[in-house]
Design a protein around this motif. Sequence first.
Motif, PDB file in Angstrom:
ATOM      1  N   MET A 127      17.537  17.776 -21.060  1.00  0.00           N
ATOM      2  CA  MET A 127      18.271  19.022 -20.803  1.00  0.00           C
ATOM      3  C   MET A 127      17.877  19.625 -19.470  1.00  0.00           C
ATOM      4  O   MET A 127      18.724  20.142 -18.722  1.00  0.00           O
ATOM      5  N   LYS A 128      16.601  19.537 -19.117  1.00  0.00           N
ATOM      6  CA  LYS A 128      16.154  20.077 -17.827  1.00  0.00           C
ATOM      7  C   LYS A 128      16.706  19.262 -16.665  1.00  0.00           C
ATOM      8  O   LYS A 128      17.038  19.807 -15.603  1.00  0.00           O
ATOM      9  N   LEU A 129      16.809  17.949 -16.859  1.00  0.00           N
ATOM     10  CA  LEU A 129      17.326  17.083 -15.792  1.00  0.00           C
ATOM     11  C   LEU A 129      18.796  17.375 -15.489  1.00  0.00           C
ATOM     12  O   LEU A 129      19.258  17.164 -14.354  1.00  0.00           O
ATOM     13  N   VAL A 130      19.535  17.858 -16.481  1.00  0.00           N
ATOM     14  CA  VAL A 130      20.957  18.174 -16.240  1.00  0.00           C
ATOM     15  C   VAL A 130      21.146  19.652 -15.894  1.00  0.00           C
ATOM     16  O   VAL A 130      22.283  20.147 -15.863  1.00  0.00           O
ATOM     17  N   GLY A 131      20.028  20.379 -15.669  1.00  0.00           N
ATOM     18  CA  GLY A 131      20.116  21.751 -15.143  1.00  0.00           C
ATOM     19  C   GLY A 131      19.955  22.871 -16.141  1.00  0.00           C
ATOM     20  O   GLY A 131      20.186  24.039 -15.802  1.00  0.00           O
ATOM     21  N   ALA A 132      19.570  22.582 -17.394  1.00  0.00           N
ATOM     22  CA  ALA A 132      19.373  23.656 -18.382  1.00  0.00           C
ATOM     23  C   ALA A 132      18.173  24.517 -17.993  1.00  0.00           C
ATOM     24  O   ALA A 132      17.141  24.000 -17.562  1.00  0.00           O
ATOM     25  N   THR A 133      18.324  25.815 -18.094  1.00  0.00           N
ATOM     26  CA  THR A 133      17.232  26.735 -17.742  1.00  0.00           C
ATOM     27  C   THR A 133      16.224  26.823 -18.871  1.00  0.00           C
ATOM     28  O   THR A 133      16.529  26.499 -20.032  1.00  0.00           O
ATOM     29  N   ASN A 134      15.015  27.291 -18.524  1.00  0.00           N
ATOM     30  CA  ASN A 134      13.980  27.475 -19.549  1.00  0.00           C
ATOM     31  C   ASN A 134      14.423  28.462 -20.618  1.00  0.00           C
ATOM     32  O   ASN A 134      14.146  28.293 -21.803  1.00  0.00           O
ATOM     33  N   GLY A 135      15.134  29.526 -20.182  1.00  0.00           N
ATOM     34  CA  GLY A 135      15.591  30.533 -21.133  1.00  0.00           C
ATOM     35  C   GLY A 135      16.568  29.954 -22.145  1.00  0.00           C
ATOM     36  O   GLY A 135      16.515  30.273 -23.334  1.00  0.00           O
ATOM     37  N   TYR A 175       8.177  19.609 -19.250  1.00  0.00           N
ATOM     38  CA  TYR A 175       8.866  19.192 -18.032  1.00  0.00           C
ATOM     39  C   TYR A 175       7.866  18.600 -17.032  1.00  0.00           C
ATOM     40  O   TYR A 175       8.104  17.563 -16.424  1.00  0.00           O
ATOM     41  N   ILE A 176       6.689  19.250 -16.920  1.00  0.00           N
ATOM     42  CA  ILE A 176       5.669  18.775 -15.961  1.00  0.00           C
ATOM     43  C   ILE A 176       5.157  17.421 -16.363  1.00  0.00           C
ATOM     44  O   ILE A 176       5.036  16.508 -15.559  1.00  0.00           O
TER      45      ILE A 176
END
Length: 293
Positions: free
Chosen positions: A201-209, A290-291
């Motif tokens: 989800m982070k790789l496709v641009g989803a925010t942490n919120g 993510y890290i």
Amino acid sequence: MSLKYVIKEGTAGFKRAKLAVTTSIFSLFIAVLLLGILGRVSYNVYTQAMSLKEIQIEVFLFDMDERSVEEVRNQIEGEELVTNVVYISKDSASVIAAKELGAGVTELIELNFLPASFKVEVNTDSGSELVESLASRIQNIRGVDEVEYNRALLKALESNLSIFSLIGSGLGILILLAAVVLVYNTIRLTIYAKKDLIRAMKLVGATNGFIRSPFIVEGIIQGLIAGTLAVLSVFAIFEFLVPIYIPDVGIVAWPFGRWYFLVGAMVGLSVLMGWWGSRLASRKYIAETYISG
């Protein structure tokens, strides 16, 4: 952000980590139940203690005319802590003493040797130091012979209430912290189980919120369920179990005389703990996911 998606994903954690979620809800339930019992019992202990703490100062007077007595009364009534002043004449004092001592002492009425006095009622919220200062000021009023009140009882009540409050507060804080830690760990396990999805989800641009929202909803739902179960248990304990198995206790009143104060506090606190624990875990471990990826 779709509300439907957030709620769906928030409730999905109940299926993915059934044992962890059940443990978290049970822990929150026990914590809120204990706090509810502690709150209801503490309120009743406090009200009983305050009823014993009816502070009354007896002010004995020298022999004086009515005008002087009225002047003393006005000075006492002018004190901020004083709530009521009752005058007892010499004749009335002898009659009261005769009634309290019983038969065989009616001659006290004829002797009329007891002094006139004032019974001074003081605000029950006043501390022993304020009452002692008030008694000292009254003692210095012209025409006052002696001032008496139960110093020892007042100080003992204050000391015991302080100890009870400290112990109760300490237990409450420990219970709260334990419950938050368990919610925190439950959400952490759920995040760990979904770590691959979170990275994607982070790789496709989803925010942490956006990613955090379902986990926070999960914590809130856990808190709501636990709080509701705890409220029902408090009702059952004090309305059914206590009267049956401990009848000597009598009726344990609801705080401030209304059930909804404690119920609202219990449910609100449970939801707050669920939200706080899930928020802390999601903020920390979603970033780490993510890290580490």
